[in-house]
Design a protein around this motif. Structure first.
Motif, PDB file in Angstrom:
ATOM      1  N   LEU A 101      -5.774  23.590 -10.900  1.00  0.00           N
ATOM      2  CA  LEU A 101      -5.114  22.322 -11.223  1.00  0.00           C
ATOM      3  C   LEU A 101      -3.886  22.103 -10.345  1.00  0.00           C
ATOM      4  CD1 LEU A 101      -5.324  22.089 -15.130  1.00  0.00           C
ATOM      5  CD2 LEU A 101      -6.548  20.717 -13.426  1.00  0.00           C
ATOM      6  N   PHE A 102      -3.193  23.189 -10.042  1.00  0.00           N
ATOM      7  CA  PHE A 102      -2.047  23.096  -9.142  1.00  0.00           C
ATOM      8  C   PHE A 102      -2.504  22.564  -7.778  1.00  0.00           C
ATOM      9  CE2 PHE A 102       0.757  24.964  -5.929  1.00  0.00           C
ATOM     10  CZ  PHE A 102       2.018  24.608  -6.395  1.00  0.00           C
ATOM     11  N   LEU A 103      -3.637  23.048  -7.285  1.00  0.00           N
ATOM     12  CA  LEU A 103      -4.167  22.576  -6.007  1.00  0.00           C
ATOM     13  C   LEU A 103      -4.619  21.117  -6.101  1.00  0.00           C
ATOM     14  CD1 LEU A 103      -6.207  25.696  -4.811  1.00  0.00           C
ATOM     15  CD2 LEU A 103      -3.918  24.957  -4.084  1.00  0.00           C
ATOM     16  N   VAL A 104      -5.098  20.694  -7.260  1.00  0.00           N
ATOM     17  CA  VAL A 104      -5.416  19.273  -7.462  1.00  0.00           C
ATOM     18  C   VAL A 104      -4.148  18.436  -7.290  1.00  0.00           C
ATOM     19  CG1 VAL A 104      -6.122  17.537  -9.158  1.00  0.00           C
ATOM     20  CG2 VAL A 104      -7.433  19.656  -8.921  1.00  0.00           C
ATOM     21  N   GLY A 105      -3.051  18.925  -7.861  1.00  0.00           N
ATOM     22  CA  GLY A 105      -1.778  18.229  -7.694  1.00  0.00           C
ATOM     23  C   GLY A 105      -1.362  18.148  -6.243  1.00  0.00           C
ATOM     24  N   ARG A 106      -1.572  19.233  -5.504  1.00  0.00           N
ATOM     25  CA  ARG A 106      -1.255  19.223  -4.070  1.00  0.00           C
ATOM     26  C   ARG A 106      -2.140  18.213  -3.335  1.00  0.00           C
ATOM     27  NH1 ARG A 106       3.055  20.439  -1.623  1.00  0.00           N
ATOM     28  NH2 ARG A 106       2.190  21.663   0.096  1.00  0.00           N
ATOM     29  N   GLY A 107      -3.391  18.092  -3.773  1.00  0.00           N
ATOM     30  CA  GLY A 107      -4.270  17.101  -3.171  1.00  0.00           C
ATOM     31  C   GLY A 107      -3.779  15.679  -3.413  1.00  0.00           C
ATOM     32  N   LEU A 108      -3.316  15.397  -4.632  1.00  0.00           N
ATOM     33  CA  LEU A 108      -2.765  14.069  -4.934  1.00  0.00           C
ATOM     34  C   LEU A 108      -1.483  13.821  -4.139  1.00  0.00           C
ATOM     35  CD1 LEU A 108      -3.293  13.906  -8.805  1.00  0.00           C
ATOM     36  CD2 LEU A 108      -4.579  12.680  -7.045  1.00  0.00           C
ATOM     37  N   GLN A 109      -0.712  14.880  -3.919  1.00  0.00           N
ATOM     38  CA  GLN A 109       0.499  14.723  -3.131  1.00  0.00           C
ATOM     39  C   GLN A 109       0.198  14.297  -1.689  1.00  0.00           C
ATOM     40  OE1 GLN A 109       2.678  18.531  -3.689  1.00  0.00           O
ATOM     41  NE2 GLN A 109       4.334  17.238  -4.466  1.00  0.00           N
ATOM     42  N   ALA A 110      -1.021  14.540  -1.235  1.00  0.00           N
ATOM     43  CA  ALA A 110      -1.393  14.159   0.130  1.00  0.00           C
ATOM     44  C   ALA A 110      -1.248  12.660   0.356  1.00  0.00           C
ATOM     45  CB  ALA A 110      -2.833  14.596   0.430  1.00  0.00           C
ATOM     46  N   VAL A 153       0.834  -1.203   0.000  1.00  0.00           N
ATOM     47  CA  VAL A 153       0.000   0.000   0.000  1.00  0.00           C
ATOM     48  C   VAL A 153       0.867   1.250   0.000  1.00  0.00           C
ATOM     49  CG1 VAL A 153      -1.693   1.290   1.346  1.00  0.00           C
ATOM     50  CG2 VAL A 153      -1.951  -1.179   1.059  1.00  0.00           C
ATOM     51  N   LEU A 154       1.989   1.213   0.709  1.00  0.00           N
ATOM     52  CA  LEU A 154       2.899   2.353   0.733  1.00  0.00           C
ATOM     53  C   LEU A 154       3.400   2.680  -0.670  1.00  0.00           C
ATOM     54  CD1 LEU A 154       4.553   4.384   2.468  1.00  0.00           C
ATOM     55  CD2 LEU A 154       6.329   2.645   2.600  1.00  0.00           C
ATOM     56  N   LEU A 155       3.753   1.658  -1.430  1.00  0.00           N
ATOM     57  CA  LEU A 155       4.240   1.878  -2.797  1.00  0.00           C
ATOM     58  C   LEU A 155       3.143   2.432  -3.698  1.00  0.00           C
ATOM     59  CD1 LEU A 155       6.445  -1.317  -3.295  1.00  0.00           C
ATOM     60  CD2 LEU A 155       7.190   1.004  -2.731  1.00  0.00           C
ATOM     61  N   SER A 156       1.909   1.977  -3.500  1.00  0.00           N
ATOM     62  CA  SER A 156       0.791   2.492  -4.303  1.00  0.00           C
ATOM     63  C   SER A 156       0.534   3.960  -3.994  1.00  0.00           C
ATOM     64  CB  SER A 156      -0.477   1.671  -4.020  1.00  0.00           C
ATOM     65  OG  SER A 156      -0.290   0.311  -4.366  1.00  0.00           O
ATOM     66  N   ALA A 157       0.569   4.306  -2.709  1.00  0.00           N
ATOM     67  CA  ALA A 157       0.385   5.698  -2.322  1.00  0.00           C
ATOM     68  C   ALA A 157       1.517   6.564  -2.875  1.00  0.00           C
ATOM     69  CB  ALA A 157       0.318   5.823  -0.804  1.00  0.00           C
ATOM     70  N   GLY A 158       2.735   6.006  -2.886  1.00  0.00           N
ATOM     71  CA  GLY A 158       3.881   6.732  -3.424  1.00  0.00           C
ATOM     72  C   GLY A 158       3.727   7.031  -4.900  1.00  0.00           C
ATOM     73  N   ALA A 159       3.163   6.089  -5.659  1.00  0.00           N
ATOM     74  CA  ALA A 159       2.957   6.308  -7.087  1.00  0.00           C
ATOM     75  C   ALA A 159       1.963   7.448  -7.329  1.00  0.00           C
ATOM     76  CB  ALA A 159       2.456   5.019  -7.746  1.00  0.00           C
ATOM     77  N   THR A 160       0.904   7.504  -6.518  1.00  0.00           N
ATOM     78  CA  THR A 160      -0.067   8.595  -6.638  1.00  0.00           C
ATOM     79  C   THR A 160       0.579   9.934  -6.303  1.00  0.00           C
ATOM     80  OG1 THR A 160      -1.810   7.045  -5.971  1.00  0.00           O
ATOM     81  CG2 THR A 160      -2.341   9.394  -5.896  1.00  0.00           C
ATOM     82  N   PHE A 161       1.427   9.912  -5.298  1.00  0.00           N
ATOM     83  CA  PHE A 161       2.160  11.120  -4.919  1.00  0.00           C
ATOM     84  C   PHE A 161       2.995  11.634  -6.088  1.00  0.00           C
ATOM     85  CE2 PHE A 161       6.251  12.842  -3.533  1.00  0.00           C
ATOM     86  CZ  PHE A 161       5.842  13.931  -2.782  1.00  0.00           C
ATOM     87  N   LEU A 162       3.657  10.736  -6.815  1.00  0.00           N
ATOM     88  CA  LEU A 162       4.493  11.144  -7.943  1.00  0.00           C
ATOM     89  C   LEU A 162       3.662  11.802  -9.034  1.00  0.00           C
ATOM     90  CD1 LEU A 162       6.925   8.095  -8.246  1.00  0.00           C
ATOM     91  CD2 LEU A 162       7.407  10.349  -7.284  1.00  0.00           C
ATOM     92  N   VAL A 163       2.462  11.295  -9.276  1.00  0.00           N
ATOM     93  CA  VAL A 163       1.577  11.894 -10.283  1.00  0.00           C
ATOM     94  C   VAL A 163       1.233  13.335  -9.881  1.00  0.00           C
ATOM     95  CG1 VAL A 163      -0.709  11.782 -11.346  1.00  0.00           C
ATOM     96  CG2 VAL A 163       0.614   9.691 -11.025  1.00  0.00           C
ATOM     97  N   GLY A 164       0.885  13.522  -8.600  1.00  0.00           N
ATOM     98  CA  GLY A 164       0.566  14.868  -8.122  1.00  0.00           C
ATOM     99  C   GLY A 164       1.742  15.813  -8.211  1.00  0.00           C
ATOM    100  N   THR A 165       2.940  15.294  -7.964  1.00  0.00           N
ATOM    101  CA  THR A 165       4.147  16.126  -8.013  1.00  0.00           C
ATOM    102  C   THR A 165       4.417  16.622  -9.427  1.00  0.00           C
ATOM    103  OG1 THR A 165       5.070  14.854  -6.175  1.00  0.00           O
ATOM    104  CG2 THR A 165       6.593  16.196  -7.436  1.00  0.00           C
ATOM    105  N   VAL A 166       4.250  15.744 -10.411  1.00  0.00           N
ATOM    106  CA  VAL A 166       4.430  16.155 -11.811  1.00  0.00           C
ATOM    107  C   VAL A 166       3.402  17.211 -12.186  1.00  0.00           C
ATOM    108  CG1 VAL A 166       4.269  15.368 -14.205  1.00  0.00           C
ATOM    109  CG2 VAL A 166       5.496  13.995 -12.527  1.00  0.00           C
ATOM    110  N   LEU A 167       2.178  17.045 -11.711  1.00  0.00           N
ATOM    111  CA  LEU A 167       1.127  18.026 -12.004  1.00  0.00           C
ATOM    112  C   LEU A 167       1.505  19.399 -11.443  1.00  0.00           C
ATOM    113  CD1 LEU A 167      -1.623  17.888 -13.431  1.00  0.00           C
ATOM    114  CD2 LEU A 167      -2.690  17.581 -11.192  1.00  0.00           C
ATOM    115  N   CYS A 168       1.982  19.437 -10.200  1.00  0.00           N
ATOM    116  CA  CYS A 168       2.385  20.711  -9.595  1.00  0.00           C
ATOM    117  C   CYS A 168       3.551  21.352 -10.341  1.00  0.00           C
ATOM    118  CB  CYS A 168       2.783  20.496  -8.130  1.00  0.00           C
ATOM    119  SG  CYS A 168       1.402  20.126  -7.031  1.00  0.00           S
TER     120      CYS A 168
END
Length: 499
Positions: free
Chosen positions: A114-123, A91-106
């Motif tokens: 959209l920047f705030l959406v990226g920050r939300g994914l980074q959560a 689960v940690l690795l799955s959450a990490g992958a979502t975090f990476l998507v949000g980071t690229v968006l930001c």
């Protein structure tokens, strides 16, 4: 999945207890590097808040810090439960992958929403603050757990040290988006190392995820934040938010496996620790969203209500450096204090630092380089001791099979309190405008708003100190979980419990 060999409650598997010192240190180091992502997504970013406000032409820049706190407070408990069911590493690795998507968006978008959406994914990256502590407890011998938790505190302190300095340099040199590109590269490397070198835990417990509870809590907190930021909708948003949170509490009492377990919450060692976490979350939210703006506000000669006018790097050196050094040292020291004396004593030390730091700002004493360094020191002491002592308090309070659940409850208390704090205190700051910057068109806040805000933070820390003093739990040396009882290596059960 293969079944697990039963063992006596209160004991870890022989493989875990016999794990070598070298293997244990490797796990602790990699897990500590993973938890640094939690601090990095704030410390790397916070020096650039004023630059972001200009780039996105917004006066609601505190949302950059509020959104991940709010989303994390709702999502992380779900991630914690999924970690108990399917395995913490997976689960940690799955959450990490979502975090990476949000980071690229930001790092790439030009739109503030959209920047705030990226920050939300980074959560989702904040999940490591819950899951990694569980990995430490599950994967290393009990005698090393208190020091392992302290080691994570060192990691958080190190990122608090490196993050502002590196972020300040990147932002001043290449712009605020470069901080997100660095965060992406670092996180990707650590996630790959975790995948290759850290074993999966065998601890499992069946859970049914309380999505309804998460929705009610998230909508309720969001309505309160909307009310704080929108005067036209303030009344209806506050009434709606309070109503949703009341419904959330009532619903949690009727659900067998709620987002926040009322049976666990009834334990003094748990609810008192969560109360301290919420009180500290008020200060933590303010530090992340307000201090960078306060210290970087333009300096106006002859005006004692203007800021220090620090650059991003200047903020990092004068505040971030002493804070990080103190947090790194105190994270390890807190683990030693918890093991040799008690986690309660470690918490008292941390809250004392938080109280002194709050008063420095509240009384307007942070007006020189020396005072800024002193503020960073006390806030670092608070961070290092709080994170290590709060986790050790929970480890001593509950058995291993509920560690991720209670850890996520603590996280929710701290993060939701931090999100509400940064939103509401940000409104107070906005009510005290000194002047409009003729170059950028952005309002320059008066220091008076910050002083009032930190009086509120100091009051919250007084509550935390009072609860800590009243706490009967955690007054003896930490045992690494042996005192609370372990339930390791139980046969795997279906992850489809009933309500």
């Amino acid at each position: 999945m293969a079944g697990f060999i039963p063992s006596t409650p209160g004991q870890k598997s022989s493989d875990t207890e016999n794990r070598s010192k070298k293997q244990s240190i490797l796990i602790i180091v990699l897990v500590a590097l993973m938890t640094e992502i939690v601090a990095f997504e704030f410390t790397l970013v916070s020096p650039g808040l004023t630059d972001m406000a200009v780039d996105f032409q917004t006066t609601r820049i505190t949302l950059v810090m509020t959104i991940p706190l709010l989303v994390g407070g709702v999502v992380v408990p779900i991630v914690g439960k999924l970690a108990d069911v399917y395995g913490k590493k997976k689960v940690l690795l799955s959450a990490g992958a979502t975090f990476l998507v949000g980071t690229v968006l930001c790092a790439t978008v030009a739109s503030y929403p959209l920047f705030l959406v990226g920050r939300g994914l980074q959560a989702c990256g904040l999940a490591s603050s819950v899951v990694c502590y569980g990995l430490i407890r599950d994967l290393i011998p009990s005698r090393w757990v208190p020091l392992g938790v302290g080691g994570i505190g060192v990691g958080i302190g190190a990122s608090a040290l490196i993050g502002p300095i590196l972020g300040g340099w990147l932002i001043d040199t290449f712009g605020f988006r470069s901080a997100f590109w660095f965060l992406f590269a670092y996180s990707a490397a650590v996630i790959i190392a975790i995948a290759l070198l850290v074993p999966e835990t065998t601890v499992r417990i069946a859970h049914r995820v309380d999505y309804l509870g998460a929705l009610l809590l998230g909508l309720g907190a969001s309505a309160l934040i909307l009310g704080a930021n929108n005067e036209d909708l303030r009344t209806v948003s506050f009434v709606t938010g309070i109503a949703l949170i009341v419904i959330f509490v009532l619903a949690e009492r009727r659900i067998a496996q709620p987002l926040i377990s009322m049976s666990l919450l009834a334990r003094p060692g748990v609810w008192m620790t969560l109360a301290i976490a919420a009180a500290y979350g008020v200060l933590n939210g303010a530090n992340g969203a307000l201090l960078p703006q306060m210290l970087r506000a333009p300096s106006i000669p002859g005006n004692d209500q203007s800021g220090l006018g620090l650059s991003a790097l200047g903020y990092a050196v004068q505040f971030g450096l002493p804070q990080g050094l103190a947090a790194a040292a105190c994270g390890l020291l807190a683990g030693w204090v918890a093991r040799q004396h008690s986690p309660r004593l470690a918490m008292l030390i941390g809250m004392s630092g938080a109280f002194i730091g709050s008063l420095l700002v509240a009384f307007g004493l942070v007006d020189t380089t020396g005072a800024t360094i002193l503020l960073g020191f006390f806030m670092g002491v608070a961070n290092g001791f709080f994170y290590a002592s709060s986790q050790n308090l929970l480890i001593e309070a509950v058995p291993a099979d509920t560690q991720a659940v209670t850890g996520s409850m603590k996280f929710t208390s701290e993060q939701v309190a931090g999100a509400l704090s940064s939103a509401f205190l940000g409104v107070i700051i906005g009510n005290y405008v000194l002047m409009i910057n003729p170059t950028t068109g952005q309002p320059i806040p008066s220091m008076q708003g910050y002083h009032y805000s930190y009086f509120i933070c100091a009051a919250a820390i007084v509550v935390a100190i009072a609860v800590t003093l009243a706490m009967k739990h955690g007054r003896t040396p930490a045992t690494g979980g042996l005192a609370s009882g372990q339930k390791f290596d139980t046969p795997e059960t279906p992850a489809v419990p009933t309500r």
